[in-house]
Design a protein around this motif. Structure first.
Motif, mmCIF file in Angstrom:
data_model
loop_
_atom_site.group_PDB
_atom_site.id
_atom_site.type_symbol
_atom_site.label_atom_id
_atom_site.label_comp_id
_atom_site.label_asym_id
_atom_site.label_seq_id
_atom_site.Cartn_x
_atom_site.Cartn_y
_atom_site.Cartn_z
ATOM 1 N N VAL A 1 -5.147 -2.755 7.822
ATOM 2 C CA VAL A 1 -5.084 -2.720 6.360
ATOM 3 C C VAL A 1 -4.457 -4.011 5.853
ATOM 4 O O VAL A 1 -3.440 -4.478 6.371
ATOM 5 C CB VAL A 1 -4.269 -1.507 5.880
ATOM 6 N N LYS A 2 -5.092 -4.597 4.857
ATOM 7 C CA LYS A 2 -4.551 -5.860 4.317
ATOM 8 C C LYS A 2 -4.786 -5.899 2.810
ATOM 9 O O LYS A 2 -5.636 -5.211 2.266
ATOM 10 C CB LYS A 2 -5.216 -7.061 4.980
ATOM 11 N N LEU A 3 -3.982 -6.744 2.168
ATOM 12 C CA LEU A 3 -4.160 -6.999 0.743
ATOM 13 C C LEU A 3 -5.234 -8.067 0.590
ATOM 14 O O LEU A 3 -5.157 -9.134 1.186
ATOM 15 C CB LEU A 3 -2.841 -7.476 0.131
ATOM 16 N N ASP A 4 -6.256 -7.768 -0.222
ATOM 17 C CA ASP A 4 -7.405 -8.667 -0.311
ATOM 18 C C ASP A 4 -7.463 -9.434 -1.632
ATOM 19 O O ASP A 4 -7.796 -10.608 -1.658
ATOM 20 C CB ASP A 4 -8.696 -7.859 -0.140
ATOM 21 N N THR B 1 -3.620 -13.656 -5.856
ATOM 22 C CA THR B 1 -3.633 -13.249 -4.446
ATOM 23 C C THR B 1 -2.679 -14.086 -3.602
ATOM 24 O O THR B 1 -1.980 -13.565 -2.722
ATOM 25 C CB THR B 1 -5.063 -13.345 -3.877
ATOM 26 N N LEU C 1 0.829 -1.202 0.000
ATOM 27 C CA LEU C 1 0.000 0.000 0.000
ATOM 28 C C LEU C 1 0.864 1.252 0.000
ATOM 29 O O LEU C 1 1.819 1.374 0.777
ATOM 30 C CB LEU C 1 -0.923 -0.002 1.237
ATOM 31 N N PHE D 1 -6.748 -3.461 -1.761
ATOM 32 C CA PHE D 1 -6.434 -3.460 -0.337
ATOM 33 C C PHE D 1 -7.698 -3.114 0.455
ATOM 34 O O PHE D 1 -8.531 -2.323 0.010
ATOM 35 C CB PHE D 1 -5.358 -2.425 -0.016
ATOM 36 N N GLY E 1 -8.953 -0.982 3.094
ATOM 37 C CA GLY E 1 -8.544 0.230 3.807
ATOM 38 C C GLY E 1 -9.682 0.801 4.628
ATOM 39 O O GLY E 1 -10.740 0.188 4.765
#
Length: 925
Positions: free
Chosen positions: A160-163, A178, A149, A202, A204
């Motif tokens: 916050v994470k990568l989805d 992913t 990010l 992400f 957010g």
């Protein structure tokens, strides 16, 4: 003279038997009275002040209050109470106890300011959004970038994470990557050939905070799509309230104004569970601006999922929580991305809102363009979303946040409020909340504490002495509109999938403030306007409601408590779920009448498209349409009928669905049914007087006219299916049709002729009763004129309060049935006292009042107590730079949201002007 129907009613005893004496007005409760939103600024309240203001509100005719804590006034920080603290809860308990002793109710918001949120909303539960970053990679190239990010504000957040990571080549072939992203953001994948664009999504946070928060209410806004967030949020109230509801009738949630919230941490799983496929390979179509079929289908599924999440994870949970406290809940669904009908229906009291000023043709009604919102005007059909949900599902009450920004501050008269609230009533709403009243400590000088967007329904308002006129009118009207059930004959399907299927944008929010984008351009809206003007009454219905409705005795009904309807209209549309079409055909099989404006073109969504499209077509082809007339096809389905016609009015006529012809005169109405009869609430918003027989679809064995402004009633003159009606522009009337015969009801007064008016042109004395900043001196007037005409006296230019005009008139003879006191120009309202007797308040157009019973032959004394606007006093204070607005956060703004300054205002005319006439009236014999 008024003739009693004693003989004729006695004869009817033998014919009908069921005869009783009764006042035709329903018994009123605190719910029938208007309520007001009660702003607690800084929560700086105490028992003495709460006691005083509740008592004052009660005396003015209010039935309840809705507590909403907000930002505070500067200099009073030591008096602030922290929201939901033991000290705050003590004040709440005092409030509900005091209100109960006054037969008033208390509601409260589940939060401060809006939208809901606060210190209990941690980062995990905060409103969530997608953050999308794109990258390019080609075969043979080294991808040196890292998929992490870049947003600096978001980087500091722990949640916050990568989805989703999905790559697309130039042929739009997708590969989900992913699980190919390492912990440090490096990509563990190389394309075999071609150029690829990588979409990284992400999870957010919007970082939006509660607007206008009160002390102790500051914090992030809530993630309405997360069940855990809702549960966590309400735990704070569980802790504060314990096992008690502290006397709260209903917990209130304001309109959804959560900006950029378009995701939730578990959205991917929820989407797959609800839509039947993985969204990851289609993420490009959701987040890009491509306008193609796949984008529209994916976005439709995305929007439908958001709808189900806010319905099931917030709205229903909120309702269940309120019930666990033995209370009700109230919710403003508008502004959200969900199906408004289903969201409104999922709560106890659906609530809409009006914002701005409407245009009416009533002669003399003030509407200064400088003092109104330039862009917002209440929309009648928008109001019907809330009332439709209530009527279909059987909710007794539909509420409305009323008069928000009706005019510029300090310039709203009660006469301006009347047609605005009448439009609310005509939409099917029956429980209005004023916007609003601000708590003010006793030691705060004029004008007290004020909220920046409200009409000032406060005791400091110079019009306050005459507010009982408006409040009594609303109480009588609502006592009728809260009786029985709505009596609308038409259901209009809302084709929400046509909204959801648009390939433009991402999330779709259905706001009060943008109806010109999502509502006005639709065929449904066009039909609603056309049919309403023709005299049809309708409610809207959703797919979910259709699926749960049944058909019995040729009527469509959702529940035993809800209204029953004669016909369901499917307006012109593109998308219709095959499941909804099946439910519609099932209704027809069991006796319902259905009208389609066109053949549905397609199914919505991106799951098993061809299979479902075939099912839709197959279902449609099962309907055996036959030509009946030009542009009318009809099919008999089981016990019911399905009509296909682009002309909805023609189809209704073919099905013999009767319209109310009274709208041909320009009159507007709403109808209620109760055991043994029906009510018509009728309003004249035209520019002309209506004096004629009007046809009604429902005429009872007895027809009673009822005046909601003063409570008068009497038996109407009827002929076949028509009733004689006399309504001047701006007036309203209630017609009660009953199958029972009631004795002791006199005949209604019908004016047959008037004698020459008697002008009150003699000298008047003008004195001043109350107000400020100082009382102008007493003067004798050769002719009626506003006190603001006396420009040489500075006190008349700055005064806001009550001036009393007094004169005497010698009446040589009193031979008329009644006498009408008619005002030429009134700024703004008046209490009329004749020979020492209170004749009533003149507060709405037409400015006139019947006073015959107070007159006598010979000398008569008239006292007319006139209240003017607050505007002139505020103007004077701003010119003298007297500090009166000093609030935290938003301080005080004008109607255009600019810093407020009244110093350049013109002096508003105040008092009486023109001529007052006494008109002798002769009634029907």
């Amino acid at each position: 003279m008024k003739i009693k129907n004693i003989v004729s009613l006695s004869l009817l005893c033998f014919a009908f038997g069921n005869i009783s004496a009764q006042n035709p007005w329903p018994k009123t409760t605190e719910t029938a009275k208007p309520w007001t939103r009660w702003w607690w600024m800084g929560n700086a309240v105490d028992e003495k002040g709460l006691d005083k203001q509740l008592t004052t509100l009660h005396k003015a005719g209010f039935g309840g209050v809705e507590i909403v804590p907000i930002y505070g006034a500067k200099g009073f920080e030591k008096q602030y109470l922290t929201y939901l603290s033991p000290e705050w809860m003590k004040m709440l308990q005092f409030t509900t106890n005091k209100a109960k002793s006054l037969n008033m109710g208390v509601d409260m918001s589940v939060g401060t300011g809006w939208p809901i949120g606060g210190p209990q909303v941690d980062e995990q539960d905060a409103a969530t959004k997608m953050i999308v970053q794109t990258y390019t990679i080609a075969s043979g190239e080294k991808f040196s970038d890292k998929i992490i990010l870049k947003d600096e504000k978001q980087k500091t957040l722990k949640t916050v994470k990568l989805d989703i990571v999905t790559a697309y080549n130039e042929k739009n072939e997708a590969i989900v990557l992913t699980d190919r992203i390492n912990a440090d953001g490096t990509l563990n994948w190389k394309p075999g050939s071609g150029k690829w664009t990588i979409y990284a999504v992400f999870v957010g946070k919007t970082l939006q905070k509660v607007k206008r928060a009160a002390p102790g209410g500051e914090g992030y806004t809530l993630d309405h799509f997360s069940p855990d967030a809702t549960k966590d949020y309400l735990k704070t109230f569980d802790k504060a309230f314990g096992n008690s509801n502290y006397g709260i009738r209903s917990f209130f949630n304001d309109s959804y104004e959560v900006y950029n919230a378009d995701w939730t941490p578990d959205f991917l799983n929820e989407f797959k569970k609800r839509r039947g496929y993985d969204l990851s390979p289609f993420i490009k179509y959701l987040v890009s601006n491509e306008e193609n079929e796949i984008a529209g289908r994916v976005k439709s599924d995305y929007r439908e999922t958001l709808n189900e999440l806010i319905l099931n994870n917030f709205t229903k949970d909120f309702t269940n929580w309120a019930h666990s406290k033995n209370s009700k809940n109230t919710n403003q669904a508008h502004g959200s991305p969900g199906n408004l009908l289903d969201l409104y229906a999922a709560v106890d009291i659906p609530e809409s809102e009006t914002f701005g000023s409407s245009i009416f043709e009533i002669p003399g009604l003030k509407r200064d363009t400088a003092d109104i919102q330039k862009s917002d005007m209440p929309d009648f059909n928008m109001l019907k979303f809330a009332s439709s949900a209530a009527n279909v599902t059987g909710k007794k009450l539909t509420s409305n946040e009323t008069f928000t920004w009706l005019t510029e501050h300090f310039k709203t008269s009660w006469s301006q409020a009347k047609p605005e609230v009448e439009q609310v009533f005509l939409s099917g709403i029956n429980h209005v909340f004023y916007h609003g009243t601000t708590y003010t400590p006793a030691d705060v000088k004029f004008p007290g504490w004020l909220f920046y967007a409200s009409v000032n329904f406060v005791p400091e308002n110079s019009l306050w002495p005459h507010l009982k006129g408006l409040n009594s009118y609303i109480e009588r009207t609502q006592s009728v509109l809260q009786s029985g059930k709505s009596d609308n004959e038409i259901l209009m399907y809302w084709p929400v999938y046509d909204q959801w299927a648009s390939p433009k944008g991402k999330d779709v929010t259905f706001k009060v403030h943008n109806v010109e984008k999502w509502l006005v351009p639709t065929p449904m809206y066009e039909n609603m306007n056309k049919l309403s003007k023709m005299g049809y009454s309708l409610d809207m219905i959703s797919d979910k409601m259709i699926g749960e409705s049944t058909s019995q005795n040729q009527k469509i009904q959702f529940s035993k408590e809800g209204s029953a309807y004669q016909v369901l209209i499917i307006p012109e549309l593109t998308y219709l779920p095959e499941s909804t079409l099946k439910s519609i055909i099932d209704l027809a099989q069991n006796g319902a009448s259905i009208i389609f404006q066109n053949e549905p073109k397609d199914i919505p969504g991106n799951f098993e498209v061809e299979k479902r499209r075939t099912q839709l077509k197959s279902l449609w082809n099962q309907i055996p349409f036959q030509n009946q007339a030009e542009n009318v096809k009809m099919a008999s389905i089981g016990k019911g009928k399905i009509v296909l016609s682009s002309d909805v009015a023609k189809a209704l006529e073919y099905l013999k669905i009767e319209r109310e012809k009274l709208t041909d005169t320009g009159l507007k109405f709403v109808r209620r049914q109760f055991d043994g009869g029906k009510y018509y609430y009728i309003v004249n918003h035209t520019s002309k007087e209506i004096n004629q027989n009007i046809t009604l679809n429902n005429i009872g064995k007895q027809v009673t006219m009822m005046n909601p402004e003063n409570g008068d009633y009497g038996l109407a003159q009827t002929h076949n299916n028509s009733v004689r009606v006399q309504l001047k522009s701006g007036e309203s009337l209630i017609i009660k049709n009953t199958e029972d015969i009631y004795t002791s009801i006199p005949n209604w007064y019908y004016s047959e002729k008037t004698d020459a008016p008697i002008g009150l042109n003699q000298p008047w004395q003008l004195t001043f009763k109350e107000g400020g900043p100082e009382l102008p001196k007493t003067r004798t007037l050769d002719k009626l004129q506003p006190w603001t005409n006396f420009t040489e006296d500075a006190s008349t230019q700055s005064f806001s309060g009550t001036g009393v005009y007094t004169t005497t008139l010698k009446l040589k003879k009193k031979n008329a049935d009644d006498y009408l006191l008619k005002f030429d120009k009134l700024y703004e309202s008046a209490r009329v006292i004749v020979n020492g007797q209170d004749a009533g308040i003149v507060w709405s157009l037409p400015f006139e009042i019947n006073i015959g019973k107070y007159l006598k032959k010979g000398k008569n004394t008239f006292q007319i107590e006139v209240c003017n606007l607050m505007a002139n006093r505020i103007r004077d204070m701003d010119q003298k730079k007297i500090q009166w607005r000093n609030y935290h956060e938003i301080n005080f703004v004008n109607i255009n949201y600019k810093p407020f300054d009244a110093s350049n205002w013109k002096v508003q005319p105040s008092g009486l002007d023109g001529e007052i006439q006494l008109i002798p009236i002769h009634y029907s014999k």
